[in-house]
Write a protein that holds these residues in place. Structure first.
Motif, PDB file in Angstrom:
ATOM      1  N   TYR A 175     -22.553  58.258 -59.477  1.00  0.00           N
ATOM      2  CA  TYR A 175     -23.220  57.868 -57.765  1.00  0.00           C
ATOM      3  C   TYR A 175     -22.897  57.716 -57.358  1.00  0.00           C
ATOM      4  O   TYR A 175     -23.113  56.577 -56.364  1.00  0.00           O
ATOM      5  CB  TYR A 175     -24.465  58.606 -57.763  1.00  0.00           C
ATOM      6  N   ASP A 176     -21.887  56.496 -57.767  1.00  0.00           N
ATOM      7  CA  ASP A 176     -20.627  55.545 -57.293  1.00  0.00           C
ATOM      8  C   ASP A 176     -21.374  54.551 -56.807  1.00  0.00           C
ATOM      9  O   ASP A 176     -21.367  53.875 -55.395  1.00  0.00           O
ATOM     10  CB  ASP A 176     -20.079  56.059 -56.437  1.00  0.00           C
ATOM     11  N   MET A 177     -22.519  53.442 -56.962  1.00  0.00           N
ATOM     12  CA  MET A 177     -23.689  53.129 -56.745  1.00  0.00           C
ATOM     13  C   MET A 177     -22.836  51.959 -56.489  1.00  0.00           C
ATOM     14  O   MET A 177     -23.916  51.298 -55.449  1.00  0.00           O
ATOM     15  CB  MET A 177     -24.944  53.088 -57.551  1.00  0.00           C
ATOM     16  N   ILE A 178     -22.373  51.336 -56.775  1.00  0.00           N
ATOM     17  CA  ILE A 178     -22.341  50.162 -57.328  1.00  0.00           C
ATOM     18  C   ILE A 178     -20.699  49.475 -57.030  1.00  0.00           C
ATOM     19  O   ILE A 178     -20.216  49.884 -57.987  1.00  0.00           O
ATOM     20  CB  ILE A 178     -23.000  48.897 -58.203  1.00  0.00           C
ATOM     21  N   GLN A 179     -20.188  48.817 -56.183  1.00  0.00           N
ATOM     22  CA  GLN A 179     -18.852  48.386 -56.187  1.00  0.00           C
ATOM     23  C   GLN A 179     -18.532  46.767 -56.688  1.00  0.00           C
ATOM     24  O   GLN A 179     -19.505  46.031 -56.042  1.00  0.00           O
ATOM     25  CB  GLN A 179     -18.318  49.054 -55.052  1.00  0.00           C
ATOM     26  N   GLU A 180     -17.619  46.438 -57.489  1.00  0.00           N
ATOM     27  CA  GLU A 180     -17.238  44.706 -57.267  1.00  0.00           C
ATOM     28  C   GLU A 180     -16.989  44.291 -56.265  1.00  0.00           C
ATOM     29  O   GLU A 180     -17.262  44.851 -54.941  1.00  0.00           O
ATOM     30  CB  GLU A 180     -15.648  45.006 -57.840  1.00  0.00           C
ATOM     31  N   GLY A 181     -18.346  42.986 -56.159  1.00  0.00           N
ATOM     32  CA  GLY A 181     -18.849  42.199 -55.268  1.00  0.00           C
ATOM     33  C   GLY A 181     -19.801  42.529 -55.007  1.00  0.00           C
ATOM     34  O   GLY A 181     -20.257  42.027 -53.559  1.00  0.00           O
ATOM     35  N   ASP A 182     -20.330  43.435 -54.429  1.00  0.00           N
ATOM     36  CA  ASP A 182     -21.930  43.870 -54.034  1.00  0.00           C
ATOM     37  C   ASP A 182     -22.893  42.911 -54.193  1.00  0.00           C
ATOM     38  O   ASP A 182     -23.201  42.925 -55.166  1.00  0.00           O
ATOM     39  CB  ASP A 182     -22.245  45.761 -54.425  1.00  0.00           C
ATOM     40  N   ARG A 183     -23.536  42.952 -53.178  1.00  0.00           N
ATOM     41  CA  ARG A 183     -24.193  42.609 -53.160  1.00  0.00           C
ATOM     42  C   ARG A 183     -25.821  42.553 -53.140  1.00  0.00           C
ATOM     43  O   ARG A 183     -25.949  43.491 -51.649  1.00  0.00           O
ATOM     44  CB  ARG A 183     -24.584  40.990 -51.808  1.00  0.00           C
ATOM     45  N   LEU A 184     -26.649  43.153 -53.974  1.00  0.00           N
ATOM     46  CA  LEU A 184     -27.984  43.835 -53.918  1.00  0.00           C
ATOM     47  C   LEU A 184     -29.295  43.090 -53.807  1.00  0.00           C
ATOM     48  O   LEU A 184     -29.350  41.971 -54.049  1.00  0.00           O
ATOM     49  CB  LEU A 184     -27.903  44.601 -55.041  1.00  0.00           C
ATOM     50  N   LEU A 185     -29.974  43.997 -53.025  1.00  0.00           N
ATOM     51  CA  LEU A 185     -31.708  43.522 -52.511  1.00  0.00           C
ATOM     52  C   LEU A 185     -31.902  44.419 -53.584  1.00  0.00           C
ATOM     53  O   LEU A 185     -32.233  45.525 -53.009  1.00  0.00           O
ATOM     54  CB  LEU A 185     -31.597  44.004 -50.720  1.00  0.00           C
ATOM     55  N   ILE A 186     -33.131  43.872 -54.310  1.00  0.00           N
ATOM     56  CA  ILE A 186     -33.644  44.346 -55.638  1.00  0.00           C
ATOM     57  C   ILE A 186     -35.380  44.573 -55.020  1.00  0.00           C
ATOM     58  O   ILE A 186     -35.969  43.598 -54.947  1.00  0.00           O
ATOM     59  CB  ILE A 186     -33.670  44.183 -56.225  1.00  0.00           C
TER      60      ILE A 186
END
Ligand code: SF4
Length: 260
Positions: A34-45
């Motif tokens: 589902y193409d969820m994460i790309q290089e350099g992403d910042r996630l709020l978990i």
């Protein structure tokens, strides 16, 4: 990351069991599919402290084989149900022990959602207010993705909740673009069943917090969960069938909207 380095890192962190590898495999597959994460992403978990979100945090804080590099902040919104003091401490200690960057916020969202003026549907107001606050924190923390711990069973149950009570055919999608693409809500556990998530939380001895919400035992979700359990007695494949049906839609065999 090379397979050798991956194996070394996994062994070092104690995350090299069969169950861990199973969960990691399906998490990475969902993220890639589902193409969820790309290089350099910042996630709020989003971390409520329940088994699902603690497992999501634990898995995302693991060496990745195929997922590009990303950073994250763990966010807990305390809903204001008593007694919160010990729970808050337990979770904060865990965040600190693991050197996570985290935000913990005490609110009265849960209490407000159960006040006299809103007795009928506390979940609606509660989720709205909590989500609003999460969006604000994501903005303040420079996050472009919000990772929620909704899993395969949540997706199945939500479809039924939306049909039974919302008069629509829809569910939680694994990767959802919001605010014109400024933010994405992602669900890396979308392929995983709740029972394996629970099993892993026990294997890892994660410090799970009890849900003190008075509605948590009587919500529509619990009703649907129990209904599915009953139906599963006659048809073990019912959950799998519903899940697969969601990507096998035949619009020509649905009703056109004739309502004004
Ligand atoms: S079950 Fe409780 S905490 Fe969960 S959405 Fe409903 S009111 Fe909020």
């Amino acid at each position: 990351m090379s397979r050798l380095l991956y194996k070394m890192n996994s062994t070092k962190t104690g995350k090299d069991t069969k169950l861990f590898l199973h969960l990691k495999k399906w998490l990475e597959k969902a993220v890639l599919d589902y193409d969820m994460i790309q290089e350099g992403d910042r996630l709020l978990i989003g971390v409520s402290g329940g088994a699902d979100s603690m497992v999501l945090l634990d898995l995302l804080d693991s060496p990745m084989l195929f997922i590009p590099r990303f950073s994250f902040v763990a966010v807990n919104i305390d809903m204001g149900f008593e007694p919160t003091y010990r729970k808050y401490e337990k979770l904060e200690k865990y965040f600190q022990k693991n050197h996570y960057h985290y935000v913990m916020e005490k609110t009265d969202i849960g209490v407000l959602s159960h006040s006299d003026f809103n007795r009928k549907n506390p979940c609606f107001l509660c989720s709205r207010l909590r989500r609003k606050r999460i969006f604000e924190i994501a903005d303040a923390e420079g996050c472009n993705k919000i990772a929620f711990a909704h899993h395969r069973d949540d997706i199945i149950e939500t479809l039924l909740i939306n049909m039974f009570y919302g008069r629509e055919i829809s569910t939680m999608v694994p990767n959802q673009s919001i605010f014109g693409g400024k933010l994405h809500i992602i669900r890396p556990l979308a392929y995983l069943k709740q029972e394996v998530i629970k099993k892993y939380s026990k294997e890892r001895r994660l410090p799970i917090l009890k849900n003190d919400c008075p509605t948590s035992k009587t919500s529509k979700r619990i009703y649907i969960k129990n209904l599915l359990k009953k139906l599963e007695r006659d048809n073990k494949e019912i959950r799998d069938n519903i899940y697969k049906a969601m990507s096998h839609v035949k619009p020509d065999y649905l009703l056109p909207n004739k309502e004004k």
